[in-house]
Motif scaffolding. Structure first.
Motif, PDB file in Angstrom:
ATOM      1  N   ARG A 152       0.863  -1.181   0.000  1.00 51.95           N
ATOM      2  CA  ARG A 152       0.000   0.000   0.000  1.00 51.95           C
ATOM      3  C   ARG A 152       0.900   1.231   0.000  1.00 51.95           C
ATOM      4  O   ARG A 152       1.810   1.352   0.823  1.00 51.95           O
ATOM      5  N   GLU A 153       0.632   2.138  -0.954  1.00 47.87           N
ATOM      6  CA  GLU A 153       1.378   3.383  -1.063  1.00 47.87           C
ATOM      7  C   GLU A 153       0.400   4.552  -0.961  1.00 47.87           C
ATOM      8  O   GLU A 153      -0.558   4.639  -1.740  1.00 47.87           O
TER       9      GLU A 153
ATOM     10  N   ARG B 245      -4.014   6.777  -3.484  1.00 51.00           N
ATOM     11  CA  ARG B 245      -3.545   5.518  -2.909  1.00 51.00           C
ATOM     12  C   ARG B 245      -3.341   4.477  -4.009  1.00 51.00           C
ATOM     13  O   ARG B 245      -4.177   4.331  -4.901  1.00 51.00           O
ATOM     14  N   TYR B 246      -2.204   3.788  -3.947  1.00 46.66           N
ATOM     15  CA  TYR B 246      -1.941   2.621  -4.779  1.00 46.66           C
ATOM     16  C   TYR B 246      -1.840   1.427  -3.835  1.00 46.66           C
ATOM     17  O   TYR B 246      -1.088   1.467  -2.851  1.00 46.66           O
ATOM     18  N   GLN B 247      -2.546   0.350  -4.156  1.00 44.56           N
ATOM     19  CA  GLN B 247      -2.421  -0.848  -3.341  1.00 44.56           C
ATOM     20  C   GLN B 247      -2.688  -2.075  -4.205  1.00 44.56           C
ATOM     21  O   GLN B 247      -3.427  -2.005  -5.193  1.00 44.56           O
ATOM     22  N   GLY B 248      -2.058  -3.192  -3.817  1.00 44.61           N
ATOM     23  CA  GLY B 248      -2.249  -4.376  -4.629  1.00 44.61           C
ATOM     24  C   GLY B 248      -1.453  -5.566  -4.139  1.00 44.61           C
ATOM     25  O   GLY B 248      -0.921  -5.594  -3.020  1.00 44.61           O
TER      26      GLY B 248
ATOM     27  N   ASN C  59      -3.146  -4.031  -9.171  1.00 45.11           N
ATOM     28  CA  ASN C  59      -2.873  -2.704  -8.634  1.00 45.11           C
ATOM     29  C   ASN C  59      -4.118  -1.838  -8.772  1.00 45.11           C
ATOM     30  O   ASN C  59      -4.631  -1.657  -9.874  1.00 45.11           O
ATOM     31  N   LYS C  60      -4.581  -1.317  -7.660  1.00 47.56           N
ATOM     32  CA  LYS C  60      -5.742  -0.433  -7.641  1.00 47.56           C
ATOM     33  C   LYS C  60      -5.274   0.948  -7.212  1.00 47.56           C
ATOM     34  O   LYS C  60      -4.756   1.127  -6.110  1.00 47.56           O
TER      35      LYS C  60
END
Length: 358
Positions: free
Chosen positions: A162-163, A189-192, A218-219
């Protein structure tokens, strides 16, 4: 960096700022960093803790002369610094098996487009002015947790991440002047999940074979709502552009001696695209695509010469000559209809290289 463009009706072209130049710009960035890290080993070296810290500093200056795009000249500058902490933990209770986690904070400094567009802006009275840089850096906080295993010719890894970004950069373009600028656009937010697998088979007279695969999910979404004079209204949960949700890479490899052949199939899923001038996504997407690539590599060693080896590489990209679109932007026509301006993917291509090692 020195960038300039001059216009004239015939050669030789004079180069006189304020007379026939579109722009005449000089930019500079002094980037400095200091980094320290420790490796703490515990419990018979099964647990490793790696704390680190980095100090980053960027001094940026942009200066433009009078030109077609700049009714006045001027200079803007900015100095930004940041202390970036990192922490990594790796625990290996069994041979070949480990669990790891990581945390970090980082900064992204504005690119040069955030500076030169501040020269010759118009104020409320219609006067051309030099506006001080008011853009904030983009900050990122990163979390990652994963596991690895390697043994019996097999290697696998899986991790979740998670970023979190604040002051997300948005690149906008003026349809009148054609100049681009960078503005802050809230948080995102980037998360995956990422998965990687490879299996090597025992060497046989024909050589050594392997199969491999990678998958990532990646969402990427905005996590705050905001209204920008440049980008318009953006709502929390709206996706970011140029981020495919699914990507897959599958392939096989063969090696015999120093000869290596690799065939892989790459799939990139659908993705939203930015509006050309607003710099944020609308409702249009580009479709997913799959491309097959082949690589052949050979290393020829030399003995008792100044040349140690020559590495030869032959790459065949897009073997089946598929038509695909890796990138696009959306726009509207005179009647308000949406359309895509696309960048075509590379067609069937063959290229080679030779690398000499001394």
């Amino acid at each position: 960096m020195h960038s300039a463009e001059y216009w004239y009706g015939s050669a030789p072209v004079p180069q006189q700022s304020g007379y026939n130049n579109a722009w005449n710009e000089r930019d500079s960035r002094i980037y400095s960093s200091v980094y320290a890290q420790d490796d703490i080993s515990l419990f018979g070296r099964t647990l490793h803790i790696t704390p680190g810290v980095k100090y980053l500093d960027a001094q940026t200056t942009s200066a433009d002369n009078v030109g077609f795009y700049y009714p006045i000249g001027g200079t803007v500058s900015d100095n930004e610094s940041f202390v970036s902490p990192t922490l990594g933990i790796n625990y290996a209770p069994l041979s070949g098996f480990s669990i790891y986690g990581a945390y970090g904070r980082n900064i992204k400094f504005p690119n040069i487009g955030a500076f030169y567009s501040n020269i010759a802006e118009q104020n409320a009275a219609g006067q051309y002015v030099v506006v001080p840089v008011h853009l904030s850096p983009e900050y990122a906080t990163d979390y990652e947790l994963g596991t690895r295993y390697e043994g019996y010719g097999f290697a696998g890894t899986v991790n979740v991440y998670r970023e979190l970004f604040t002051n997300t950069f948005i690149n906008t373009t003026s349809p009148i002047s054609g100049l681009s600028t960078t503005v802050n656009g809230g948080s995102s937010r980037y998360q995956g999940v990422e998965l990687g697998l490879v299996q090597h088979f025992q060497a046989i007279p024909m050589g050594r074979f392997s199969v491999f695969g990678n998958y990532s999910y990646n969402k990427a979404v905005f996590t705050s709502s905001f209204n920008s004079a440049y980008a318009g209204q953006v709502s929390a949960g709206q996706p970011l552009a140029d981020v495919p949700t699914n990507m897959v890479n599958l392939g096989i490899g063969w090696m015999r001696g120093l000869v290596h052949v690799r065939i892989d199939e790459k799939y990139v899923g659908p993705q939203y695209v930015n509006q050309q001038f607003a710099g944020v996504p609308g409702g249009l997407t580009i479709p997913g695509y799959a491309v097959t690539n082949i690589g052949v590599f050979d290393t020829i060693p030399f003995h008792e010469t100044d040349v140690k080896s020559i590495k030869l590489a032959l790459n065949i990209d897009n073997v089946f000559n598929k038509h695909y679109i890796p990138k696009a932007v959306s726009n509207t026509d005179y009647y308000g209809n949406s359309y895509l301006s696309v960048f075509e993917g590379m067609p069937f291509s063959i290229y080679g290289s030779a690398t000499v090692r001394f």
